[in-house]
Design an enzyme around this catalytic site. Structure first.
Site, PDB file in Angstrom:
ATOM      1  CG  ASN A  15       1.195   1.027   4.375  1.00 20.96           C
ATOM      2  OD1 ASN A  15       0.995  -0.183   4.264  1.00 20.96           O
ATOM      3  ND2 ASN A  15       2.405   1.557   4.388  1.00 20.96           N
ATOM      4  N   GLY A  16      -1.137  -0.742   6.358  1.00 20.89           N
ATOM      5  CA  GLY A  16      -0.873  -1.530   7.567  1.00 20.89           C
ATOM      6  C   GLY A  16      -2.089  -2.368   7.916  1.00 20.89           C
ATOM      7  CG  HIS A  26      19.163 -37.061  -0.196  1.00 28.90           C
ATOM      8  ND1 HIS A  26      19.419 -38.384   0.086  1.00 28.90           N
ATOM      9  CD2 HIS A  26      20.367 -36.430  -0.138  1.00 28.90           C
ATOM     10  CE1 HIS A  26      20.713 -38.548   0.324  1.00 28.90           C
ATOM     11  NE2 HIS A  26      21.308 -37.379   0.188  1.00 28.90           N
ATOM     12  CB  CYS A  61      -0.955   0.080   1.181  1.00 24.82           C
ATOM     13  SG  CYS A  61      -2.112  -1.277   1.258  1.00 24.82           S
ATOM     14  CE  LYS A 120      14.593 -11.684  -7.494  1.00 27.47           C
ATOM     15  NZ  LYS A 120      15.039 -11.188  -6.276  1.00 27.47           N
ATOM     16  CE  LYS A 127      12.147  -2.996  -4.001  1.00 27.96           C
ATOM     17  NZ  LYS A 127      12.857  -4.179  -4.521  1.00 27.96           N
ATOM     18  CD1 TRP A 142       0.516  -6.425  -2.599  1.00 23.78           C
ATOM     19  CD2 TRP A 142       0.089  -6.849  -0.442  1.00 23.78           C
ATOM     20  NE1 TRP A 142       0.982  -7.674  -2.303  1.00 23.78           N
ATOM     21  CE2 TRP A 142       0.737  -7.969  -0.993  1.00 23.78           C
ATOM     22  CE3 TRP A 142      -0.274  -6.890   0.898  1.00 23.78           C
ATOM     23  CZ2 TRP A 142       1.034  -9.109  -0.264  1.00 23.78           C
ATOM     24  CZ3 TRP A 142       0.015  -8.028   1.635  1.00 23.78           C
ATOM     25  CH2 TRP A 142       0.664  -9.123   1.053  1.00 23.78           C
ATOM     26  CD  GLU A 147      17.659 -13.435  -5.004  1.00 22.64           C
ATOM     27  OE1 GLU A 147      17.049 -13.941  -4.060  1.00 22.64           O
ATOM     28  OE2 GLU A 147      17.340 -12.353  -5.511  1.00 22.64           O
ATOM     29  CD  GLU A 180      10.755 -12.124  -6.001  1.00 23.43           C
ATOM     30  OE1 GLU A 180      10.528 -11.550  -4.943  1.00 23.43           O
ATOM     31  OE2 GLU A 180      11.807 -11.939  -6.663  1.00 23.43           O
ATOM     32  NE  ARG A 199       4.615   2.005   0.196  1.00 22.96           N
ATOM     33  CZ  ARG A 199       5.536   1.821   1.135  1.00 22.96           C
ATOM     34  NH1 ARG A 199       6.795   1.995   0.840  1.00 22.96           N
ATOM     35  NH2 ARG A 199       5.192   1.461   2.344  1.00 22.96           N
TER      36      ARG A 199
HETATM   37  C1  G6P Z   1       9.098  -8.506  -0.394  1.00 25.87           C
HETATM   38  C2  G6P Z   1       9.750  -8.188  -1.719  1.00 25.87           C
HETATM   39  C3  G6P Z   1      11.050  -8.967  -1.872  1.00 25.87           C
HETATM   40  C4  G6P Z   1      11.965  -8.685  -0.685  1.00 25.87           C
HETATM   41  C5  G6P Z   1      11.265  -8.988   0.636  1.00 25.87           C
HETATM   42  C6  G6P Z   1      12.066  -8.489   1.822  1.00 25.87           C
HETATM   43  O1  G6P Z   1       8.635  -9.814  -0.404  1.00 25.87           O
HETATM   44  O2  G6P Z   1       8.872  -8.492  -2.781  1.00 25.87           O
HETATM   45  O3  G6P Z   1      11.703  -8.559  -3.069  1.00 25.87           O
HETATM   46  O4  G6P Z   1      13.107  -9.468  -0.804  1.00 25.87           O
HETATM   47  O5  G6P Z   1      10.016  -8.305   0.683  1.00 25.87           O
HETATM   48  O6  G6P Z   1      12.132  -7.091   1.758  1.00 25.87           O
HETATM   49  P1  G6P Z   1      13.192  -6.225   2.533  1.00 25.87           P
HETATM   50  O7  G6P Z   1      12.825  -4.811   2.199  1.00 25.87           O
HETATM   51  O8  G6P Z   1      13.005  -6.517   3.991  1.00 25.87           O
HETATM   52  O9  G6P Z   1      14.532  -6.612   2.050  1.00 25.87           O
END
Ligand code: G6P
Length: 602
Positions: free
Chosen positions: A101-102, A498, A2, A479, A597, A75, A475, A482, A27
Site C-alpha cells: 500500500n503506497g 459572477h 489499498c 457528497k 477512504k 486502488w 460539502e 462522490e 480502502r
Molecule cells: C478521501 C475521502 C474523503 C475525505 C478525504 C480526506 O478523498 O474519500 O471522504 O474527505 O480523503 O480524508 P481525511 O482522512 O484526511 O479526512
C-alpha cells in the site's frame, strides 16, 4: 487507498483473508488477490479484477489450504485495474509474494536495473520491484534481506511479504502507510487497520515508520532499519465488533449519517474531558494559524476558520494540504498548523504537517483514528469520537470535526481573554442541545427522499450558501458528486451572479441553504435571482418566511439552533439527499468508483 491483510496461525487462512479484505474494501476496490503458502509449501496466488465478492466467487472454484497468507484490495496508482496489476506480486523464482500500500517513487529506476539483470515484469505496478528485489538481494534470511531492500525504496509504503524460504513467517515493512499487527493466541495478523481483524483479537501493536516486523504464529519481533530490536507493548481496544457492521442499515453511509447525534455527544464530552490539552497553554504565542486538510475535512476547516478568527482574533489561512505543502508559506515558531484528517493517514495532510514542523511550526491535528500516523506526528492532538467511519463519503466525522473546531476556538478564545466565561457557558448550553437538533434534522429524511425521487435524473446541481453555510453548500455538492456521479458545484450565493448564474435554466436544481441568520435577506435576494431564471429551488431552512416558501419548489425544514452552529444541522439533509439520489440511481454508495477512504499517496 489499498488494504492489506495477513495471517499466520492454525486456522485455514483463506476465510480469514477474505473476511479481512471485506472489512478493508473501503480502502480500495478495483481488484483484489491473495497469496497462500499451501500445505506443500508452494506459493498459490489468485487475483481478480473487481471487488472482494468477485474474488470470493473466483476462489469457490479452487481449493486452497494453508495457514499462512497475505491479501490485498487495490486502488490503482501505477497501471490500470487488471488481474496482472492486482496484488500480491510474485518474484521470478516464485518463492516470494508481496502486497503493498503506497507508492515506490523510484520504482522506474529500480525496475530498469532489475530488467538489465534479466527480470521480467508481469505488471505495470511499482510493487513488483519489491518482490524481485527480495529475490535478487536474498542473503541469509528474510529479515536481513528486507532490511537491505528497505534502504533502496523511496516513497511511502506498507509492505507484507511471505516466502517459501521461511514458510512460518510474515514480514511487514512500514514507511508512511498505516500498518497494525493483531496479536492472537498462537496466531497473529497484519492489517491496514483494526476493524479488519477485530473478530479475532483486540490486542494490537502499531508498526512505526522505518520498522520491520517478523511475525510467526507465536512471536512478533520488531526491528528498526539498523536491524536493532525495538520493544513495543501491545495495546487493547474496547471496540464492539458491531461498529464494523451495518446494524440493519442498507449502507454504512446511512448508518453513519444516523449515528451523528451520538458521535456529536461523544465528541463534545471527549473534548470537555481533555481540556488540559497542552495546546491551550501555548495558544498565546501563536500569531498565525494555517488550517490544512483535504476533501470533506477541508470543508470543516472552512467553517473552523470563521470560528477561530472570531473567537481568538488570530488570523487563519486555509489551504488544501496538497497545495500548502509546496507553497512556501511563511512558518515560524509562532505559527500553529491545524491539520484536519478523519483517517490521520492522508499523505497530503501528513506530509504538509511534517514539513511545517521541520520549518519550526507547531502542529495540532484533529483526527478520528486513534494512534494514526498524523496523530503521532503532531505536537498536539484532538480526537473526534466517532468510531470507525466505513462509508467512503465522510458524514459523521465532518460534523464531529466541526464541533471540535468550535470547541477549540471557544477555549482558545477564553484562554486569550477574547471570550469571557459567561459567553462560553452560553455556547456550551447551546451545544448540549445540538445532538437533539441533529436528531430532529434527521427526521427530514422522508421529505428528502421525495426530493431525491423528483431530481434523481438531473445532470447538474448547484448548491448555494452564504457565510458559515457556504462550506455547507460545498460539502453538499461534494457528497452528491462522490456517490451519485452527478456534476454538482457549491458556490457562495453572492458570487453566483459572477458566473454560475449563466448555467441556470428551468431544469437546473439549485439547493439553497437559507437559515434565518444575519445574511438571510441577502440569501433571499440570491434565491430571487435563481427563480427569475426559472431554476428549480430546493431550500433548506429553519424558519417559515413566507417569501422564501413562495420562492421554493421544495423546502426541507431543519430545527433552529444558534446561527453560529447552523452548519452542523444544515448539512444533515444534504448528506441524506446525496445518499438517496445515489441509491435511487443504483450506485455503490459505500464504495463509489475511483475513490478511496484513505488516500495514502500524494
Ligand atoms: C478521501 C475521502 C474523503 C475525505 C478525504 C480526506 O478523498 O474519500 O471522504 O474527505 O480523503 O480524508 P481525511 O482522512 O484526511 O479526512
Amino acid at each position: 487507498m489499498c488494504g492489506i491483510i495477513g495471517y499466520v496461525g492454525d486456522r485455514e487462512v483463506v476465510p480469514v483473508l477474505i473476511h479481512g479484505l471485506h472489512r478493508l474494501e473501503y480502502r480500495g476496490y478495483d481488484s483484489a488477490g491473495i497469496a497462500v503458502l499451501d500445505k506443500n509449501n508452494s506459493l498459490v496466488i489468485e487475483k481478480v479484477v473487481g471487488k472482494i465478492k468477485d474474488l470470493t466467487e473466483h476462489l469457490w472454484r479452487r481449493s486452497i489450504n494453508g495457514n499462512i497468507g497475505i491479501g490485498h484490495t487495490r486502488w490503482a496508482t501505477h497501471g490500470p485495474p487488471t488481474a496482472e496489476n492486482a496484488h500480491p506480486h510474485r518474484s521470478k523464482d516464485n518463492s516470494i509474494a508481496v502486497v503493498h500500500n503506497g507508492i515506490v517513487e523510484n520504482y522506474a529506476e529500480l525496475k530498469q536495473k532489475l530488467v538489465e539483470k534479466g527480470y521480467t515484469f508481469l505488471s505495470q505496478t511499482d510493487t513488483e520491484v519489491i518482490a524481485h528485489l527480495i529475490e535478487e538481494l536474498f542473503e541469509e534470511n528474510l529479515l536481513k534481506t528486507t532490511l537491505k531492500v528497505a534502504k533502496l525504496l523511496k516513497g511511502a509504503y506498507a509492505v507484507g511479504v511471505i516466502s517459501t524460504k521461511e514458510p512460518d513467517k510474515i514480514v511487514a515493512l512500514r514507511k508512511g502507510s498505516p500498518f497494525i499487527i493483531g496479536i492472537g493466541k498462537s496466531e497473529n495478523f497484519i492489517a491496514s487497520d483494526i476493524p479488519a481483524v477485530l473478530e479475532y483479537t483486540n490486542r494490537f501493536i502499531t508498526l512505526n515508520d522505518d520498522e520491520i516486523a517478523i511475525i510467526t504464529k507465536e512471536r512478533v519481533e520488531i526491528y528498526n532499519l539498523d536491524g536493532e530490536r525495538v520493544d513495543r507493548s501491545p495495546f487493547t481496544v474496547n471496540w464492539d465488533i458491531s461498529i464494523a457492521e451495518k446494524e440493519g442499515y442498507k449502507h454504512f453511509m446511512l448508518k453513519e449519517i444516523h449515528q451523528q447525534p451520538k458521535s456529536l455527544t461523544d465528541t463534545i464530552s471527549g473534548f470537555l474531558s481533555n481540556l488540559d490539552n497542552p495546546v491551550f497553554k501555548e495558544i498565546d504565542r501563536f500569531s498565525r494559524i494555517y488550517i490544512i486538510a483535504c476533501g470533506t475535512s477541508y470543508h470543516a476547516g472552512l467553517v473552523g476558520k470563521f470560528w477561530i478568527e472570531r473567537f481568538t482574533g488570530i488570523p487563519v489561512i486555509l489551504d488544501y494540504a496538497s497545495e500548502f505543502r509546496y507553497r512556501h508559506s511563511p512558518i515560524d515558531e509562532n505559527t500553529l498548523i491545524v491539520a484536519i484528517s478523519q483517517s490521520g493517514e492522508t499523505a497530503d495532510t501528513r506530509f504538509a504537517a511534517i514539513d511545517s514542523k521541520k520549518r519550526g511550526g507547531k502542529v495540532l491535528s484533529i483526527v478520528n483514528v486513534v494512534g494514526s500516523s498524523l496523530s503521532r506526528e503532531s505536537d498536539f492532538v484532538m480526537y473526534t469520537y466517532c468510531g470507525p467511519e466505513i462509508g467512503v463519503a465522510a458524514t459523521k466525522t465532518y460534523t464531529a470535526q466541526l464541533i471540535t473546531l468550535f470547541l477549540f476556538s471557544l477555549y482558545a478564545g477564553l484562554k486569550k481573554g477574547i471570550l469571557n466565561q459567561v459567553t462560553l457557558d452560553q455556547f456550551k448550553t447551546e451545544l448540549t442541545r445540538l445532538p437533539k437538533a441533529v436528531e430532529e434534522a434527521l427526521k427530514s429524511e422522508e421529505k428528502v427522499k421525495q426530493i431525491a425521487y423528483i431530481y434523481q435524473h438531473a445532470h447538474n446541481f448547484l448548491f448555494l450558501g452564504r457565510g458559515l453555510n457556504f462550506p455547507t453548500a460545498l460539502e453538499g455538492a461534494l457528497k452528491l458528486k462522490e456517490i451519485s456521479y452527478i456534476h454538482a458545484e457549491g458556490y457562495p450565493a453572492g458570487e453566483m451572479k459572477h458566473g454560475p448564474i449563466a448555467l441556470i435554466d428551468e431544469i437546473m436544481p439549485v439547493v439553497c441553504v437559507a437559515p434565518e441568520d444575519e445574511l438571510f435577506e441577502k440569501m433571499l435576494s440570491n434565491i430571487q435571482e435563481v427563480r427569475a431564471r426559472k431554476g428549480k429551488v430546493i431550500t433548506i431552512t429553519d424558519g417559515q418566511n413566507t417569501e422564501l416558501l413562495n420562492l421554493s419548489d421544495e423546502v426541507v425544514f431543519v430545527p433552529k439552533v444558534d446561527p453560529i452552529l447552523s452548519p452542523i444541522v444544515n448539512v444533515i439533509p444534504l448528506q441524506l439527499l446525496a445518499y438517496h439520489i445515489a441509491t435511487l440511481l443504483g450506485k455503490d454508495v459505500d464504495q463509489p468508483r475511483n475513490l478511496a477512504k484513505t488516500v495514502t499517496v500524494e
